[in-house]
Design a protein around this motif. Structure first.
Motif, PDB file in Angstrom:
ATOM      1  N   MET A  29       0.827  -1.192   0.000  1.00  0.00           N
ATOM      2  CA  MET A  29       0.000   0.000   0.000  1.00  0.00           C
ATOM      3  C   MET A  29       0.873   1.257   0.000  1.00  0.00           C
ATOM      4  O   MET A  29       0.530   2.248  -0.609  1.00  0.00           O
ATOM      5  N   ASP A  30       2.001   1.186   0.721  1.00  0.00           N
ATOM      6  CA  ASP A  30       2.896   2.338   0.789  1.00  0.00           C
ATOM      7  C   ASP A  30       3.405   2.727  -0.595  1.00  0.00           C
ATOM      8  O   ASP A  30       3.524   3.912  -0.901  1.00  0.00           O
ATOM      9  N   ALA A  31       3.670   1.732  -1.457  1.00  0.00           N
ATOM     10  CA  ALA A  31       4.148   2.022  -2.810  1.00  0.00           C
ATOM     11  C   ALA A  31       3.088   2.786  -3.615  1.00  0.00           C
ATOM     12  O   ALA A  31       3.427   3.680  -4.398  1.00  0.00           O
ATOM     13  N   LEU A  32       1.814   2.456  -3.426  1.00  0.00           N
ATOM     14  CA  LEU A  32       0.741   3.180  -4.113  1.00  0.00           C
ATOM     15  C   LEU A  32       0.671   4.631  -3.653  1.00  0.00           C
ATOM     16  O   LEU A  32       0.468   5.540  -4.455  1.00  0.00           O
ATOM     17  N   ILE A  33       0.843   4.851  -2.374  1.00  0.00           N
ATOM     18  CA  ILE A  33       0.801   6.202  -1.820  1.00  0.00           C
ATOM     19  C   ILE A  33       1.980   7.026  -2.328  1.00  0.00           C
ATOM     20  O   ILE A  33       1.852   8.206  -2.617  1.00  0.00           O
ATOM     21  N   LYS A  34       3.130   6.390  -2.474  1.00  0.00           N
ATOM     22  CA  LYS A  34       4.323   7.087  -2.962  1.00  0.00           C
ATOM     23  C   LYS A  34       4.154   7.563  -4.409  1.00  0.00           C
ATOM     24  O   LYS A  34       4.856   8.470  -4.844  1.00  0.00           O
ATOM     25  N   LEU A  35       3.220   6.969  -5.161  1.00  0.00           N
ATOM     26  CA  LEU A  35       2.946   7.440  -6.523  1.00  0.00           C
ATOM     27  C   LEU A  35       2.366   8.850  -6.513  1.00  0.00           C
ATOM     28  O   LEU A  35       2.564   9.607  -7.463  1.00  0.00           O
ATOM     29  N   LEU A  36       1.647   9.206  -5.472  1.00  0.00           N
ATOM     30  CA  LEU A  36       1.107  10.556  -5.344  1.00  0.00           C
ATOM     31  C   LEU A  36       2.199  11.543  -4.967  1.00  0.00           C
ATOM     32  O   LEU A  36       2.328  12.608  -5.554  1.00  0.00           O
ATOM     33  N   ASP A  37       2.984  11.178  -3.949  1.00  0.00           N
ATOM     34  CA  ASP A  37       4.039  12.058  -3.445  1.00  0.00           C
ATOM     35  C   ASP A  37       5.020  11.203  -2.652  1.00  0.00           C
ATOM     36  O   ASP A  37       4.608  10.448  -1.767  1.00  0.00           O
ATOM     37  N   GLU A  38       6.299  11.356  -2.935  1.00  0.00           N
ATOM     38  CA  GLU A  38       7.344  10.584  -2.247  1.00  0.00           C
ATOM     39  C   GLU A  38       7.373  10.851  -0.742  1.00  0.00           C
ATOM     40  O   GLU A  38       7.863  10.038   0.027  1.00  0.00           O
ATOM     41  N   ASN A  39       6.850  11.996  -0.322  1.00  0.00           N
ATOM     42  CA  ASN A  39       6.894  12.385   1.086  1.00  0.00           C
ATOM     43  C   ASN A  39       5.688  11.915   1.890  1.00  0.00           C
ATOM     44  O   ASN A  39       5.555  12.271   3.057  1.00  0.00           O
ATOM     45  N   LEU A  40       4.806  11.137   1.265  1.00  0.00           N
ATOM     46  CA  LEU A  40       3.651  10.626   1.986  1.00  0.00           C
ATOM     47  C   LEU A  40       3.968   9.260   2.576  1.00  0.00           C
ATOM     48  O   LEU A  40       4.736   8.490   2.015  1.00  0.00           O
ATOM     49  N   GLU A  41       3.331   8.980   3.703  1.00  0.00           N
ATOM     50  CA  GLU A  41       3.561   7.726   4.397  1.00  0.00           C
ATOM     51  C   GLU A  41       2.219   7.070   4.711  1.00  0.00           C
ATOM     52  O   GLU A  41       1.303   7.722   5.219  1.00  0.00           O
ATOM     53  N   TYR A  42       2.118   5.797   4.406  1.00  0.00           N
ATOM     54  CA  TYR A  42       0.919   5.014   4.689  1.00  0.00           C
ATOM     55  C   TYR A  42       0.812   4.769   6.191  1.00  0.00           C
ATOM     56  O   TYR A  42       1.791   4.406   6.841  1.00  0.00           O
ATOM     57  N   ILE A  43      -0.395   4.955   6.762  1.00  0.00           N
ATOM     58  CA  ILE A  43      -0.624   4.673   8.181  1.00  0.00           C
ATOM     59  C   ILE A  43      -1.480   3.417   8.328  1.00  0.00           C
ATOM     60  O   ILE A  43      -1.086   2.459   8.968  1.00  0.00           O
ATOM     61  N   SER A  44      -2.677   3.437   7.723  1.00  0.00           N
ATOM     62  CA  SER A  44      -3.579   2.294   7.822  1.00  0.00           C
ATOM     63  C   SER A  44      -4.662   2.422   6.757  1.00  0.00           C
ATOM     64  O   SER A  44      -4.741   3.440   6.063  1.00  0.00           O
TER      65      SER A  44
END
Length: 147
Positions: free
Chosen positions: A1-16
């Motif tokens: 899931m974290d890899a999908l979030i990083k597609l939006l912005d490298e500085n974002l971090e998945y929580i839950s």
């Protein structure tokens, strides 16, 4: 899931995340140390407060997606700036928008050759919850012709 979030912005971090019916709710946060004031461009590390911001994104595995961002407000340390605080900004979403830029582009792409009512119904089934007026407003904002 974290890899999908990083597609939006490298500085974002998945929580839950949680899945409720046909929608995935993904909680994320920024891991940037410094944010720049959008008015005077002065960098700041001093966090004023946090607030939750939610918006829709492209579907994942056939489910509508809502991102819930723990957004931060920073103090502006420039005494000459007329703003004392500012919220961190992200390139993938406009200020106060409820849909990501890439979701808006997909809405335009899918809605180009149909009526606003048909587009709203089609999008609501599998892409994102949108009304016909929302589709119309996205077209107007992007200066795209509607049928």
């Amino acid at each position: 899931m974290d890899a999908l979030i990083k597609l939006l912005d490298e500085n974002l971090e998945y929580i839950s995340h949680e899945i409720i019916e046909d929608t995935i709710y993904i909680h994320i946060k920024s891991n940037k140390i410094v944010a720049c004031c959008p008015h005077c461009n002065t960098p700041s590390e001093r966090i004023h407060s946090h607030y939750t911001r939610s918006f829709q994104d492209l579907p994942i595995s056939g489910k509508k997606t809502v991102l819930i961002l723990n957004n931060r407000k920073f103090f502006c340390d420039n005494e000459d700036c007329n703003r004392k605080t500012f919220a961190e900004k992200f390139d993938f979403i406009e200020h106060k928008a409820k849909k990501t830029k890439r979701l808006e582009a997909e809405i335009i792409n899918l809605s180009k050759n149909m009526s606003l009512i048909s587009a709203s119904k089609l999008l609501g089934k599998s892409v994102a919850t949108v009304s016909k007026s929302t589709v119309c407003n996205i077209f107007k904002k992007r200066n795209t012709n509607i049928r």
